[in-house]
Structure formats: structure tokens, C-alpha cells
Write an enzyme that holds these catalytic residues in place. Structure first.
Site, PDB file in Angstrom:
ATOM      1  N   HIS A   1      -9.751  -5.476  -5.569  1.00 44.94           N
ATOM      2  CA  HIS A   1      -8.403  -4.767  -5.793  1.00 44.94           C
ATOM      3  C   HIS A   1      -8.580  -3.329  -6.171  1.00 44.94           C
ATOM      4  O   HIS A   1      -7.526  -2.569  -6.586  1.00 44.94           O
ATOM      5  CB  HIS A   1      -7.502  -5.615  -6.753  1.00 44.94           C
ATOM      6  CG  HIS A   1      -8.080  -5.300  -8.179  1.00 44.94           C
ATOM      7  ND1 HIS A   1      -9.272  -6.334  -8.558  1.00 44.94           N
ATOM      8  CD2 HIS A   1      -7.823  -4.709  -9.179  1.00 44.94           C
ATOM      9  CE1 HIS A   1      -9.268  -5.881  -9.997  1.00 44.94           C
ATOM     10  NE2 HIS A   1      -8.857  -4.866 -10.426  1.00 44.94           N
TER      11      HIS A   1
HETATM   12  C1  UD1 Z   1      -4.516  -2.974 -13.149  1.00 42.07           C
HETATM   13  C2  UD1 Z   1      -5.534  -2.133 -13.994  1.00 42.07           C
HETATM   14  C3  UD1 Z   1      -6.833  -2.642 -13.624  1.00 42.07           C
HETATM   15  C4  UD1 Z   1      -6.996  -4.095 -13.634  1.00 42.07           C
HETATM   16  C5  UD1 Z   1      -5.822  -4.967 -12.762  1.00 42.07           C
HETATM   17  C6  UD1 Z   1      -5.914  -6.316 -12.524  1.00 42.07           C
HETATM   18  C7  UD1 Z   1      -4.809  -0.196 -14.746  1.00 42.07           C
HETATM   19  C8  UD1 Z   1      -5.196   1.484 -14.510  1.00 42.07           C
HETATM   20  N1  UD1 Z   1      -5.488  -0.924 -13.671  1.00 42.07           N
HETATM   21  O1  UD1 Z   1      -4.656  -2.406 -11.709  1.00 42.07           O
HETATM   22  O2  UD1 Z   1      -7.834  -2.005 -14.641  1.00 42.07           O
HETATM   23  O3  UD1 Z   1      -8.294  -4.601 -13.217  1.00 42.07           O
HETATM   24  O4  UD1 Z   1      -4.650  -4.417 -13.211  1.00 42.07           O
HETATM   25  O5  UD1 Z   1      -5.156  -6.660 -11.573  1.00 42.07           O
HETATM   26  O6  UD1 Z   1      -4.095  -0.142 -15.587  1.00 42.07           O
HETATM   27  N2  UD1 Z   1       2.059  -5.155  -8.404  1.00 42.07           N
HETATM   28  C9  UD1 Z   1       2.824  -6.346  -8.218  1.00 42.07           C
HETATM   29  N3  UD1 Z   1       3.012  -7.426  -8.883  1.00 42.07           N
HETATM   30  C10 UD1 Z   1       2.925  -7.244 -10.261  1.00 42.07           C
HETATM   31  C11 UD1 Z   1       1.769  -5.935 -10.685  1.00 42.07           C
HETATM   32  C12 UD1 Z   1       1.710  -5.044  -9.688  1.00 42.07           C
HETATM   33  O7  UD1 Z   1       3.068  -6.401  -6.813  1.00 42.07           O
HETATM   34  O8  UD1 Z   1       2.905  -8.144 -11.079  1.00 42.07           O
HETATM   35  C13 UD1 Z   1       1.720  -4.274  -7.325  1.00 42.07           C
HETATM   36  C14 UD1 Z   1       2.559  -3.098  -7.283  1.00 42.07           C
HETATM   37  O9  UD1 Z   1       2.888  -2.658  -6.186  1.00 42.07           O
HETATM   38  C15 UD1 Z   1       1.634  -2.027  -7.952  1.00 42.07           C
HETATM   39  C16 UD1 Z   1       0.193  -2.427  -7.610  1.00 42.07           C
HETATM   40  O10 UD1 Z   1       0.254  -4.025  -7.636  1.00 42.07           O
HETATM   41  O11 UD1 Z   1       2.132  -0.747  -7.779  1.00 42.07           O
HETATM   42  C17 UD1 Z   1      -0.859  -2.364  -8.539  1.00 42.07           C
HETATM   43  O12 UD1 Z   1      -0.480  -2.401  -9.909  1.00 42.07           O
HETATM   44  P1  UD1 Z   1      -0.833  -1.695 -11.359  1.00 42.07           P
HETATM   45  O13 UD1 Z   1      -0.443  -2.268 -12.425  1.00 42.07           O
HETATM   46  O14 UD1 Z   1      -0.549  -0.206 -11.058  1.00 42.07           O
HETATM   47  O15 UD1 Z   1      -2.618  -1.653 -11.068  1.00 42.07           O
HETATM   48  P2  UD1 Z   1      -3.683  -2.782 -10.769  1.00 42.07           P
HETATM   49  O16 UD1 Z   1      -4.128  -2.367  -9.281  1.00 42.07           O
HETATM   50  O17 UD1 Z   1      -2.946  -4.038 -10.731  1.00 42.07           O
END
Ligand code: UD1
Length: 372
Positions: free
Chosen positions: A217
Site C-alpha cells: 500500500h
Molecule cells: C496511512 C499511513 C501509513 C500506514 C497506512 C496503513 C500516513 C502518512 N500514512 O497510509 O503510514 O502504513 O495508513 O493503512 O499517515 N481510505 C479508505 N478508507 C479508510 C482510510 C483510507 O478508503 O478508512 C482511502 C482513501 O481513499 C485515502 C487512501 O485510502 O485517500 C489513503 O489513506 P491515508 O490515510 O491518506 O493513507 P494510507 O495510505 O492509508
């Protein structure tokens, strides 16, 4: 009588929940043991809402016995700036209202850094659990979060002594640093019996040691079309010989759709929704090997001594390589690395010191003894 110690515990994203759960359990154990006439601890749990889907958040609360958050800031997704700023705006009034003795943050996600900044500016002491880890790669958002958090925190609780060395090198006062061990392993040990009862392999029709557990991811792997295309091609080719279990993170799922990539024509790659904690533990324990870019899975596979290939040029968790069963790989070397891995014993490495299931107790001790 001494006033109870008051903590604000912060969790925001999936990898935070298995780190905050043991701290809550240790606080409760401390309070119910009568704490030897010592100081009681009150805590409030703040969920920033960085992760919000049931499969990214709710399931972990349920499986790990975490109480419902006292405050849910419901921040949701956004650019780094928007997410960080929104967390800060929402967390500041909670700090002002509660005025805790400690804000306790875990890991390296945006919530960790945002809440640290808010507390530090208000003069509220910050304790960072999982301090000192460094990938030395400032292209990773988590590395920036780690650097900022550790520069501002007042108590730096490291999982292994390489963390102490990194902090010392950055000029952090020795008095602030404590090596307490790996708190995530507390959750793992705590949940082993529950996991055994979850029948993950039976439900998924898998045989022990006959499948590969894949999670990817990181933006550096999945956010560019060229990279993700090569990864999809390599997994497809690997699925000729191995059943691949690939629970897909929402970021990766979104990018695959955007780039028009899928495994539909390749049933050997079994894509799933993100898994809960117990299922993930079982897959980590019983896979032939893992292919991942997750920090947590590098550590959990080390505990189980399951070989792990980490699809990254670096790791902030070098102990998983020096002591454990982890090894870095790249799309260019993946095939050769898999051949080498399969020629080696099925279980490798050893458990690093202080990954013993008692880290949260040591953390509670440090919070009590270093409070102002
Ligand atoms: C975040 C953390 C990363 C961790 C990862 C675990 C940061 C910078 N990154 O990355 O260190 O390894 O979490 O999962 O804090 N989304 C959903 N549902 C959710 C959450 C997110 O659909 O419940 C989607 C959204 O489209 C979002 C994307 O996932 O834009 C990324 O989510 P985000 O929290 O920005 O970063 P992660 O890639 O999850």
C-alpha cells in the site's frame, strides 16, 4: 491523596490500533491491581478518524477489546496538508479542554505528527511510543512524521536499541529515551489464542505453508502506474506456482482501478477486502512467506519467524533483518529473491530482545515516573 495521572491516548489509522490496545489494557491492570497505593491513571481515547472504514478501523476495536473512543475527530482522508491541518484544528480544543499530563502518540502516521505538534505548542508533554525508528528516506511521509514527532516529544519510548542510537545521533537528550520493547508484540501475544480459534485457513481454503501472503500500500509502490503494473505482472507470474492471498488496501484498490489493472483473469491471485487483525495474524503465522511493504507485518513475521520479503529499498525496522527473517527486495530482484528464500529453511531468525509481551507495562511505568 495524589491526583490521578491523566492521559490523552491518540489513535488514528489502522497500524495504531494494535499499539494503543495493550497500553489501555496495562492501564486497566494497573488501576485494578490497586497500584500498590500508587497513583491511579485516567485516560481518554481520541480517534482522529484518519481511517474510518469498518475494515480499516472498527474491526480492530472489536477484536482488540479497545473501548469506543471518547472523542472521534472524524477527519477522514485528504492531502497530507489538509489531513494534518484538520487533525490539528480538531485536536487543539480537546487538549485545551482536558489539559492532560501526557499526550501519548504511537507510530508514524499523520495523526501521530499532527497531535504531537498541537500538544507541544500548548506545552503539554508528549510521549511517543515506537520512537527512534528511521528509514533515512525522507521521500516517505512516515519518515517526516517520525522526525517531527521525535524532535518534539518529551519521552521517547523505543522498540529496540537501534532507535536509541538514532535518537542520540540526532542530539536527543539521553534522559528522554527509554527502550521499552515492541508494544505491537504485546497485542500479538495477547491474541494468539483468539487467533487460533478464528479458523482463517479453513475459511479461506488454504493449507499451512502452501500460500504467500501479500500486502502492498506504500505510495512509492502503488501510486505510479509503471510500478504497479510491474507488481501486478510479478504477482500474476508467481501465482503459477503459489496461491497468493492479497487483501487490498483502499489506496491500492483505488490506484488499480485508476490505472485499469486487475487480477480478474488470474484466479491464483486471490484478492480480498482488507483483513481484520486475527485473520492477518494467522496468515502471517502460516504462510510460506510474506511479500509486503508494511512496517507492522515485517515485525509480526519476525515474531513468527516466517520469511518476509519487504518490497522497499530500505526499512526503519532493521532489527527485523539483522535478528529476524526479513529481507529487502525490489521488483527487479523479486524472482531471484524468492528462489533464494525457498532454498532456505521454512522458519528463520529469532525474536528480538524485549519483544516479550510486557512492553505496555513498561510504558505505563515510564509515564508514571516521568510525569511532571
Ligand atoms: C496511512 C499511513 C501509513 C500506514 C497506512 C496503513 C500516513 C502518512 N500514512 O497510509 O503510514 O502504513 O495508513 O493503512 O499517515 N481510505 C479508505 N478508507 C479508510 C482510510 C483510507 O478508503 O478508512 C482511502 C482513501 O481513499 C485515502 C487512501 O485510502 O485517500 C489513503 O489513506 P491515508 O490515510 O491518506 O493513507 P494510507 O495510505 O492509508
Amino acid at each position: 491523596m495524589t491526583k490521578p495521572l491523566k492521559l490523552l491516548l491518540v489513535a488514528g489509522a489502522r497500524p495504531n490500533f494494535m499499539k494503543i490496545a495493550p497500553v489501555i489494557h496495562a492501564i486497566r491492570a494497573h488501576n485494578s491491581a490497586g497500584n500498590g497505593g500508587g497513583r491511579k491513571i485516567n485516560f481518554r481515547l481520541v480517534h482522529t478518524g484518519q481511517h474510518y472504514d469498518e475494515k480499516m478501523s472498527g474491526v480492530f476495536f472489536q477484536e482488540l477489546g479497545i473501548p469506543a473512543p471518547d472523542d472521534n475527530l472524524e477527519i477522514g482522508s485528504g492531502s497530507h496538508a489538509a489531513q494534518t491541518a484538520n487533525i490539528m484544528l480538531a485536536f487543539e480544543p480537546v487538549c485545551l479542554r482536558e489539559n492532560p499530563d501526557w499526550v501519548v502518540v504511537v507510530g508514524d502516521v499523520n495523526s501521530t505528527m499532527a497531535c504531537t505538534l498541537v500538544a507541544a505548542k500548548l506545552g503539554i508533554p508528549v510521549a511517543h511510543i515506537e520512537a527512534g525508528l528511521r528509514s533515512f528516506d525522507r521521500g516517505m511521509p512516515e519518515e517526516l512524521n517520525r522526525l517531527v514527532t521525535d524532535a518534539l516529544a518529551d519521552l521517547l519510548l523505543t522498540p529496540s536499541t537501534d532507535g536509541n542510537d538514532n535518537l542520540r545521533r540526532e542530539g536527543v537528550d539521553e534522559k528522554k529515551i527509554r527502550c521499552v520493547g515492541n508494544v505491537m508484540i504485546d497485542s500479538l501475544i495477547d491474541q494468539l489464542d483468539q487467533a487460533a480459534g478464528a479458523n482463517t485457513l479453513e475459511r479461506l481454503g488454504l493449507q499451512q505453508g502452501r500460500f504467500v501472503y501479500v500486502t502492498l500500500h506504500r505510495p512509492s509502490n502503488v501510486d505510479t502506474r509503471e510500478n504497479l503494473e510491474v507488481i501486478v505482472r510479478e504477482l500474476t507470474s508467481l501465482s503459477g506456482q503459489w496461491t497468493i492471498l492479497f487483501p487490498i488496501h483502499p489506496r491500492t484498490r483505488g490506484r488499480m482501478a485508476e490505472f485499469g489493472l486487475s487480477f480478474d483473469a488470474h484466479p491464483g491471485v486471490r484478492t480480498l477486502e482488507p483483513l481484520g487483525y486475527l485473520d492477518s495474524l494467522n496468515l502471517t503465522r502460516h504462510a510460506r512467506f510474506l511479500l509486503t511493504d508494511s512496517g507492522g507485518l515485517q515485525e509480526e513475521s519476525t515474531y513468527f519467524r516466517t520469511p518476509c520479503l519487504t518490497l522497499r529499498p530500505n526499512t526503519e525496522r532493521p532489527i527485523t533483518i539483522t535478528v529476524g527473517s526479513n529481507r529487502l527486495t525490489s521488483v527487479a530482484t523479486l524472482r531471484d529473491d524468492i528462489i533464494q528464500l525457498l532454498a532456505a529453511p521454512e522458519r528463520l531468525g529469532a525474536t528480538p530482545p524485549l519483544w516479550d509481551g510486557h512492553t505496555a507495562g513498561r510504558i505505563v511505568h515510564e509515564l508514571l515516573h516521568n510525569a511532571r
